[in-house]
Design an enzyme around this catalytic site. Structure first.
Site, PDB file in Angstrom:
ATOM      1  N   TYR A  26       7.173   2.538  10.989  1.00 56.76           N
ATOM      2  CA  TYR A  26       7.564   1.132  10.867  1.00 56.76           C
ATOM      3  C   TYR A  26       8.063   0.787   9.461  1.00 56.76           C
ATOM      4  O   TYR A  26       8.436  -0.351   9.195  1.00 56.76           O
ATOM      5  CB  TYR A  26       6.363   0.230  11.217  1.00 56.76           C
ATOM      6  CG  TYR A  26       5.089   0.612  10.479  1.00 56.76           C
ATOM      7  CD1 TYR A  26       4.778   0.072   9.239  1.00 56.76           C
ATOM      8  CD2 TYR A  26       4.209   1.556  11.029  1.00 56.76           C
ATOM      9  CE1 TYR A  26       3.631   0.446   8.570  1.00 56.76           C
ATOM     10  CE2 TYR A  26       3.052   1.917  10.362  1.00 56.76           C
ATOM     11  CZ  TYR A  26       2.759   1.367   9.129  1.00 56.76           C
ATOM     12  OH  TYR A  26       1.632   1.741   8.463  1.00 56.76           O
ATOM     13  N   HIS A  84      -1.574   2.888   7.142  1.00 62.14           N
ATOM     14  CA  HIS A  84      -2.743   2.066   7.452  1.00 62.14           C
ATOM     15  C   HIS A  84      -4.001   2.922   7.383  1.00 62.14           C
ATOM     16  O   HIS A  84      -5.029   2.481   6.881  1.00 62.14           O
ATOM     17  CB  HIS A  84      -2.593   1.451   8.840  1.00 62.14           C
ATOM     18  CG  HIS A  84      -3.849   0.826   9.347  1.00 62.14           C
ATOM     19  ND1 HIS A  84      -4.431  -0.255   8.742  1.00 62.14           N
ATOM     20  CD2 HIS A  84      -4.663   1.157  10.401  1.00 62.14           C
ATOM     21  CE1 HIS A  84      -5.539  -0.583   9.382  1.00 62.14           C
ATOM     22  NE2 HIS A  84      -5.706   0.266  10.387  1.00 62.14           N
ATOM     23  N   ARG A 122       0.860  -1.188   0.000  1.00 64.69           N
ATOM     24  CA  ARG A 122       0.000   0.000   0.000  1.00 64.69           C
ATOM     25  C   ARG A 122       0.893   1.233   0.000  1.00 64.69           C
ATOM     26  O   ARG A 122       1.919   1.279   0.673  1.00 64.69           O
ATOM     27  CB  ARG A 122      -0.946   0.001   1.198  1.00 64.69           C
ATOM     28  CG  ARG A 122      -0.301  -0.186   2.571  1.00 64.69           C
ATOM     29  CD  ARG A 122      -1.339   0.012   3.665  1.00 64.69           C
ATOM     30  NE  ARG A 122      -0.947  -0.571   4.948  1.00 64.69           N
ATOM     31  CZ  ARG A 122      -0.124  -0.024   5.832  1.00 64.69           C
ATOM     32  NH1 ARG A 122       0.434   1.140   5.570  1.00 64.69           N
ATOM     33  NH2 ARG A 122       0.149  -0.627   6.969  1.00 64.69           N
TER      34      ARG A 122
END
Length: 336
Positions: A265, A257, A253
């Site tokens: 991360y 998120h 992606r």
């Protein structure tokens, strides 16, 4: 070379004719532009709730849904569902209005980004519950089996959803009941911020299929043609009474998120994916390199889609909001 559409038979390279290739590109471009524009619009503060963007994963939804129709095939999505909705032919303007919380939205502004649905297109809905889609698909697949109409039910879920008991139970039930279902695990590497390489036991989602007695395959999610081929085999098997299949699609992606995710991360993987692996760029290179389509044809689609997205945003901004009188409507459904 002129910008005329080749219609003289099926592509030797990909097994798709010119119109099908154009449709695939249009779907992927629409998903990409829809999500890129939402990234900009969400930053204005005018969109309520959370938004989880699908940019970068376009080849997965498009490759799978190219084999589905609106009349008999159904799909259950995830919290990252915009791409699935577009690939399943949900109206783009109604989607944008829904995300803006307007009454002209596909769910009258009551669902928002994570709950877009359109049963007339076989879109059972995006779902804020991780692993919530596979059980729904088992029910839909059972209904199709009882009707005997050749319908197929597809569940998309992520690498995080692959570890949910609901998903594993659904895989087992689909196998035991020999259901016409396809389970598509979109492994983008992270369940929120938890790396799949740490959280997925055995290292492969597709390998779990063997435990349930169904075929399992891993495909390159940056390659539309790889996804299209694997999904075609799975859908054909399901229609013919061959039972369920598990497909693991590896991809990345392009955004966090959720909008606002700082992504501490991740390192440079997104930049590399955009530069070297992008599904739209690879599709363009493939079809223009073989002469199946021209750059002019694809550029024309780019322009048309850009106009569509501009119109969708403009109309959503001025559409009416739900009123207090709308509060108690759409709570129950009558089957009479």
């Amino acid at each position: 070379m002129t910008d005329t559409l080749r219609t003289s038979g099926v592509s030797r390279a990909h097994g798709l004719d010119g119109p099908a290739l154009l449709d695939a590109y249009r779907t992927m471009r629409t998903i990409r532009d829809f999500e890129e524009r939402l990234h900009e619009e969400f930053a204005t503060g005018d969109i309520p709730g959370f938004v989880h963007l699908y940019a970068g994963e376009e080849a997965s939804a498009t490759g799978v849904c190219a084999h589905l129709d609106d009349e008999r095939d159904v799909l259950a999505s995830t919290h990252r569902g915009h791409g699935h909705c577009i690939a399943k032919n949900v109206d783009v303007k109604a989607m944008m209005a829904e995300i803006y919380g307007r009454t002209t939205g596909s769910c009258h502004g009551k669902g928002g980004s994570m709950h877009i649905a359109d049963l007339s297109k076989g879109m059972l809905g995006a779902n804020g519950i991780v692993g919530g889609g596979p059980p729904l698909v088992c029910g839909a697949a059972l209904a199709a089996k009882v009707r005997g109409d050749g319908g197929v039910a597809v569940a998309f879920f992520g690498d995080g959803g692959s570890n949910q008991g609901t998903t594993l139970e659904s895989l087992n039930l689909a196998s035991v009941w020999h259901l016409p279902a396809v389970f598509v695990a979109e492994n983008n590497g992270y369940a929120e911020a938890t790396a799949a390489e740490w959280s997925v036991g055995g290292g492969s989602i597709a390998a779990r299929a063997a435990a349930f007695g169904m075929p399992g395959v891993t495909v390159d999610g940056f390659d539309f043609f790889a996804v299209h081929e694997a999904a075609g085999e799975a859908v054909e098997r399901a229609r013919a009474g061959g039972g369920p299949t598990l497909i693991e699609v590896g991809l990345t992606r392009y955004y966090g998120h959720f909008e606002g995710d700082q992504q501490t991360y991740r390192a440079d993987e997104v930049q590399r994916a955009r530069a070297e692996l992008d599904c739209l760029t690879r599709f363009r290179t493939a079809v223009t390199g073989t002469g199946e389509l021209t750059a002019g044809q694809l550029d024309a689609i780019d322009s048309e889609v850009a106009t569509l997205i501009d119109e969708a945003v403009a109309e959503a901004r001025v559409a009416p909001l739900p009123t207090r009188a709308d509060l108690e409507t759409d709570v129950y459904i009558s089957y009479t």
